[in-house]
Design a protein around this motif. Structure first.
Motif, PDB file in Angstrom:
ATOM      1  N   ALA A 144      14.662  47.481  13.643  1.00 35.06           N
ATOM      2  CA  ALA A 144      15.250  46.300  13.005  1.00 35.06           C
ATOM      3  C   ALA A 144      14.143  45.426  12.428  1.00 35.06           C
ATOM      4  CB  ALA A 144      16.076  45.506  14.012  1.00 35.06           C
ATOM      5  N   ILE A 145      14.461  44.693  11.361  1.00 34.90           N
ATOM      6  CA  ILE A 145      13.441  43.817  10.755  1.00 34.90           C
ATOM      7  C   ILE A 145      13.848  42.347  10.777  1.00 34.90           C
ATOM      8  CG2 ILE A 145      12.524  45.659   9.293  1.00 34.90           C
ATOM      9  CD1 ILE A 145      13.985  44.370   6.932  1.00 34.90           C
ATOM     10  N   GLY A 146      14.992  42.040  11.380  1.00 40.12           N
ATOM     11  CA  GLY A 146      15.451  40.666  11.490  1.00 40.12           C
ATOM     12  C   GLY A 146      16.719  40.631  12.313  1.00 40.12           C
ATOM     13  N   PHE A 147      17.269  39.420  12.468  1.00 45.92           N
ATOM     14  CA  PHE A 147      18.429  39.268  13.345  1.00 45.92           C
ATOM     15  C   PHE A 147      19.494  38.382  12.694  1.00 45.92           C
ATOM     16  CE2 PHE A 147      14.880  40.422  15.935  1.00 45.92           C
ATOM     17  CZ  PHE A 147      15.419  41.362  16.797  1.00 45.92           C
ATOM     18  N   THR A 148      20.755  38.805  12.860  1.00 46.36           N
ATOM     19  CA  THR A 148      21.876  38.030  12.342  1.00 46.36           C
ATOM     20  C   THR A 148      23.178  38.484  12.985  1.00 46.36           C
ATOM     21  OG1 THR A 148      23.104  37.376  10.345  1.00 46.36           O
ATOM     22  CG2 THR A 148      22.218  39.607  10.389  1.00 46.36           C
ATOM     23  N   ASP A 149      24.073  37.539  13.174  1.00 46.36           N
ATOM     24  CA  ASP A 149      25.461  37.847  13.552  1.00 46.36           C
ATOM     25  C   ASP A 149      26.358  37.700  12.329  1.00 46.36           C
ATOM     26  OD1 ASP A 149      24.687  38.274  16.140  1.00 46.36           O
ATOM     27  OD2 ASP A 149      25.896  36.694  17.048  1.00 46.36           O
ATOM     28  N   ASP A 150      25.806  37.989  11.153  1.00 48.64           N
ATOM     29  CA  ASP A 150      26.538  37.728   9.912  1.00 48.64           C
ATOM     30  C   ASP A 150      27.979  38.223   9.974  1.00 48.64           C
ATOM     31  OD1 ASP A 150      26.847  36.973   7.111  1.00 48.64           O
ATOM     32  OD2 ASP A 150      27.018  39.124   6.796  1.00 48.64           O
ATOM     33  N   GLY A 151      28.859  37.366   9.490  1.00 44.98           N
ATOM     34  CA  GLY A 151      30.294  37.605   9.579  1.00 44.98           C
ATOM     35  C   GLY A 151      30.919  36.730  10.636  1.00 44.98           C
ATOM     36  N   ILE A 152      30.115  36.372  11.639  1.00 42.34           N
ATOM     37  CA  ILE A 152      30.576  35.524  12.736  1.00 42.34           C
ATOM     38  C   ILE A 152      29.585  34.378  12.916  1.00 42.34           C
ATOM     39  CG2 ILE A 152      31.161  35.415  15.182  1.00 42.34           C
ATOM     40  CD1 ILE A 152      33.031  37.229  13.694  1.00 42.34           C
ATOM     41  N   PRO A 153      30.035  33.131  12.827  1.00 41.44           N
ATOM     42  CA  PRO A 153      29.138  32.011  13.088  1.00 41.44           C
ATOM     43  C   PRO A 153      28.838  31.879  14.578  1.00 41.44           C
ATOM     44  CG  PRO A 153      31.360  31.215  12.682  1.00 41.44           C
ATOM     45  CD  PRO A 153      31.387  32.690  12.424  1.00 41.44           C
ATOM     46  N   ILE A 154      27.652  31.418  14.892  1.00 43.45           N
ATOM     47  CA  ILE A 154      27.285  31.156  16.286  1.00 43.45           C
ATOM     48  C   ILE A 154      27.585  29.683  16.562  1.00 43.45           C
ATOM     49  CG2 ILE A 154      25.448  31.222  18.002  1.00 43.45           C
ATOM     50  CD1 ILE A 154      24.071  33.359  16.298  1.00 43.45           C
ATOM     51  N   LYS A 155      28.637  29.426  17.296  1.00 43.48           N
ATOM     52  CA  LYS A 155      29.124  28.056  17.481  1.00 43.48           C
ATOM     53  C   LYS A 155      28.240  27.232  18.407  1.00 43.48           C
ATOM     54  CE  LYS A 155      33.326  29.284  18.687  1.00 43.48           C
ATOM     55  NZ  LYS A 155      34.744  29.121  19.093  1.00 43.48           N
ATOM     56  N   ASP A 156      27.662  27.858  19.414  1.00 44.60           N
ATOM     57  CA  ASP A 156      26.919  27.128  20.425  1.00 44.60           C
ATOM     58  C   ASP A 156      25.496  26.817  19.965  1.00 44.60           C
ATOM     59  OD1 ASP A 156      26.685  26.170  23.301  1.00 44.60           O
ATOM     60  OD2 ASP A 156      25.059  27.655  23.213  1.00 44.60           O
ATOM     61  N   ALA A 157      25.174  25.532  19.860  1.00 47.03           N
ATOM     62  CA  ALA A 157      23.861  25.120  19.363  1.00 47.03           C
ATOM     63  C   ALA A 157      22.742  25.580  20.282  1.00 47.03           C
ATOM     64  CB  ALA A 157      23.817  23.606  19.204  1.00 47.03           C
ATOM     65  N   GLY A 158      22.999  25.606  21.602  1.00 46.33           N
ATOM     66  CA  GLY A 158      21.983  26.053  22.544  1.00 46.33           C
ATOM     67  C   GLY A 158      21.621  27.507  22.329  1.00 46.33           C
ATOM     68  N   THR A 159      22.618  28.320  22.027  1.00 47.94           N
ATOM     69  CA  THR A 159      22.362  29.735  21.755  1.00 47.94           C
ATOM     70  C   THR A 159      21.536  29.896  20.484  1.00 47.94           C
ATOM     71  OG1 THR A 159      24.448  30.360  22.829  1.00 47.94           O
ATOM     72  CG2 THR A 159      23.447  31.971  21.351  1.00 47.94           C
ATOM     73  N   VAL A 160      21.886  29.134  19.459  1.00 49.97           N
ATOM     74  CA  VAL A 160      21.134  29.204  18.201  1.00 49.97           C
ATOM     75  C   VAL A 160      19.686  28.798  18.427  1.00 49.97           C
ATOM     76  CG1 VAL A 160      20.925  28.309  15.856  1.00 49.97           C
ATOM     77  CG2 VAL A 160      23.181  28.810  16.779  1.00 49.97           C
ATOM     78  N   LYS A 161      19.488  27.722  19.179  1.00 48.78           N
ATOM     79  CA  LYS A 161      18.121  27.255  19.423  1.00 48.78           C
ATOM     80  C   LYS A 161      17.318  28.304  20.185  1.00 48.78           C
ATOM     81  CE  LYS A 161      15.354  23.430  21.219  1.00 48.78           C
ATOM     82  NZ  LYS A 161      15.347  22.150  21.948  1.00 48.78           N
ATOM     83  N   ALA A 162      17.919  28.894  21.216  1.00 48.70           N
ATOM     84  CA  ALA A 162      17.214  29.923  21.989  1.00 48.70           C
ATOM     85  C   ALA A 162      16.879  31.126  21.111  1.00 48.70           C
ATOM     86  CB  ALA A 162      18.069  30.344  23.181  1.00 48.70           C
ATOM     87  N   ALA A 163      17.816  31.505  20.236  1.00 47.18           N
ATOM     88  CA  ALA A 163      17.579  32.635  19.331  1.00 47.18           C
ATOM     89  C   ALA A 163      16.473  32.304  18.341  1.00 47.18           C
ATOM     90  CB  ALA A 163      18.870  32.985  18.593  1.00 47.18           C
ATOM     91  N   MET A 164      16.466  31.086  17.829  1.00 45.76           N
ATOM     92  CA  MET A 164      15.416  30.679  16.904  1.00 45.76           C
ATOM     93  C   MET A 164      14.056  30.683  17.586  1.00 45.76           C
ATOM     94  SD  MET A 164      16.898  27.566  14.595  1.00 45.76           S
ATOM     95  CE  MET A 164      18.152  27.793  13.334  1.00 45.76           C
ATOM     96  N   GLU A 165      14.001  30.228  18.823  1.00 47.64           N
ATOM     97  CA  GLU A 165      12.726  30.221  19.544  1.00 47.64           C
ATOM     98  C   GLU A 165      12.197  31.633  19.732  1.00 47.64           C
ATOM     99  OE1 GLU A 165      13.416  26.109  22.147  1.00 47.64           O
ATOM    100  OE2 GLU A 165      13.943  28.056  23.012  1.00 47.64           O
ATOM    101  N   MET A 166      13.095  32.566  20.038  1.00 43.62           N
ATOM    102  CA  MET A 166      12.684  33.952  20.190  1.00 43.62           C
ATOM    103  C   MET A 166      12.219  34.531  18.851  1.00 43.62           C
ATOM    104  SD  MET A 166      12.185  36.527  22.178  1.00 43.62           S
ATOM    105  CE  MET A 166      13.085  36.076  23.691  1.00 43.62           C
ATOM    106  N   ALA A 167      12.990  34.240  17.783  1.00 40.79           N
ATOM    107  CA  ALA A 167      12.617  34.738  16.453  1.00 40.79           C
ATOM    108  C   ALA A 167      11.272  34.163  16.015  1.00 40.79           C
ATOM    109  CB  ALA A 167      13.703  34.394  15.445  1.00 40.79           C
ATOM    110  N   ALA A 168      11.044  32.881  16.318  1.00 37.09           N
ATOM    111  CA  ALA A 168       9.776  32.249  15.956  1.00 37.09           C
ATOM    112  C   ALA A 168       8.618  32.883  16.714  1.00 37.09           C
ATOM    113  CB  ALA A 168       9.839  30.749  16.236  1.00 37.09           C
ATOM    114  N   ALA A 169       8.825  33.182  17.987  1.00 33.63           N
ATOM    115  CA  ALA A 169       7.769  33.795  18.792  1.00 33.63           C
ATOM    116  C   ALA A 169       7.406  35.173  18.265  1.00 33.63           C
ATOM    117  CB  ALA A 169       8.213  33.882  20.246  1.00 33.63           C
TER     118      ALA A 169
END
Length: 421
Positions: A144-169
């Motif tokens: 894989a070269i990136g990450f997305t749940d495209d088609g489904i929005p991620i409603k929980d802001a905490g989940t988005v933040k954790a995912a962004m932190e992992m992607a940034a790392a």
């Protein structure tokens, strides 16, 4: 050796705009400039054509595995080649979802058997549940070269933040589908004059831009490389603009349908024009164009979303959202942005070649000696009518019957002519 003679060469990455020749040998560009042909060389006359880097689409749905009656990786690749694309990035909303090593590996390996470069993202959350993060590192190792749940929005802001932190790392992009389902009465059609006329609840612009504002703020906090996908509203454009001005690593993605059409197309084309997020107002369309002009929206991607004829023949409320786009993308850009004077052709190509390639660190999107011989040759003045027959398995395009300007004549990938009109 393949030699393209007397062609106008446009390369946004190097700001090259010249008329000359291109020689290709062993899958690489050997010479850009003036080339003397030998007796055994293959000559392609580029007179009247433009040679540009093979187009790069960072948002396609090839429906493989699991939904291959709509499209598969092979037919999707053929459709891409017909549209001038030599590199595409698949979304993870397959069946099963691309949240595991086996599924990601399947797409990567099957993609290698096509005539273009097929890449894939993986899911952000397990089964797109919006809560439990996938194993980012394992999925990257699987290809894989990136990450997305495209088609489904991620409603929980905490989940988005954790995912962004992992992607940034890991320094990989995370791409977000921004539509709050709690604000949507009925998806796929803008909530406004058209939805009222059709007695269809609709999806308000607020359902998009409220999530965009939230995630732009999270992008600033986490420093994640964040793509706001298929932007449709003026407020979303402005949110991305402000995030960019504050130094966010933000990428604004827009589709050809959103800069080409408005909600009025639903009245004419019905379910063929049903798409998530929906086509909106002329005010929104103009804001998107302004975003393209000032660089706020720096990537054009098709969101190529094939569905069967039977599915799209259903009533508006029952039909799935989405339209195919690979074979009309360049022409829609030339017709609705370049010919109208909104963008220079070089600017359009920049958003379809080097910008998306740089997002994913792909060896693509530029013409350079010694670099990969991935090119598109197109006639920028050729007028043609979109017909119902496509290289895709699907034909769910609301642009069927419309006259467009600009037509792909050849696509070359790895030094081989993989499409010729």
């Amino acid at each position: 050796m393949l030699i393209i003679k007397n062609v106008r060469i446009l390369d946004p990455a190097s700001a090259t705009d010249m008329t000359g020749d291109i020689s290709i040998e062993n899958g690489k560009i050997k010479t850009i400039g003036s080339v003397k042909a030998g007796k055994e060389d293959q000559i392609l006359d580029g007179s009247g054509l433009i040679a540009a880097p093979g187009l790069v689409d960072t948002h396609v749905h090839f429906r493989d595995p699991g939904l291959t009656y709509k499209e598969d990786i092979y037919t999707g690749a053929h459709a891409a080649a017909a549209g001038g694309f030599t590199s595409v990035v698949c979304m993870a909303n397959t069946k099963p979802v691309g949240d595991n090593v086996d599924t990601v590996s399947y797409v990567v390996e099957k993609g290698k058997k096509t005539n273009i470069h097929v890449y894939t993202t993986a899911a952000v959350t397990k089964s797109f549940d919006g809560k439990n993060l996938t194993d980012f590192q394992a999925l990257l190792q699987a290809g894989a070269i990136g990450f997305t749940d495209d088609g489904i929005p991620i409603k929980d802001a905490g989940t988005v933040k954790a995912a962004m932190e992992m992607a940034a790392a890991l320094d990989v992009p995370i791409s977000l589908h921004e539509e709050d389902p709690e604000l949507i009465v009925s998806p796929g059609v803008n909530q406004g004059k058209v939805s009222e006329k059709l007695h269809y609840g609709g999806a308000p612009a607020k359902s998009e831009y409220e999530m965009v504002r939230r995630d732009c703020e999270l992008a600033l906090q986490t420093r994640a490389r964040t793509v706001i996908q298929h932007i449709s509203s003026a407020e979303s454009v402005e949110a991305v603009r402000q995030c960019w001005k504050k130094g966010g690593r933000i990428y604004g993605e827009v589709t050809p349908q959103h800069f080409s059409a408005t909600e009025d197309l639903v009245l004419e084309k019905g379910a063929l024009a049903r798409v998530n997020p929906p086509l909106r107002t002329e005010t929104d369309r103009q804001a998107i164009i302004e975003g393209l002009k000032d660089g706020t929206l720096n990537i054009i991607a098709t969101d190529h979303a094939p569905h069967s004829r039977e599915e799209k023949a259903k009533d508006l409320k029952d039909a799935p959202s989405g339209m195919i786009g690979l074979e009309t993308s360049l022409a829609l850009g030339i017709t609705n942005l370049v010919k109208t004077g909104e963008l220079e052709l070089m600017d359009l190509l920049e958003k379809m070649t080097i910008n998306p390639a740089m997002l994913y660190h792909l060896n693509a999107g530029r013409l350079t000696e010694g670099g990969p011989a991935d090119l598109v040759l197109f006639d920028p003045e050729k007028k043609w009518v979109v017909e119902e027959q496509f290289y895709s398995k699907a034909s769910n395009s609301p642009f069927i019957g419309m006259e467009l300007t600009g037509q792909v004549q050849y696509t070359i990938c790895g030094g081989k002519v993989i499409f010729e009109r």
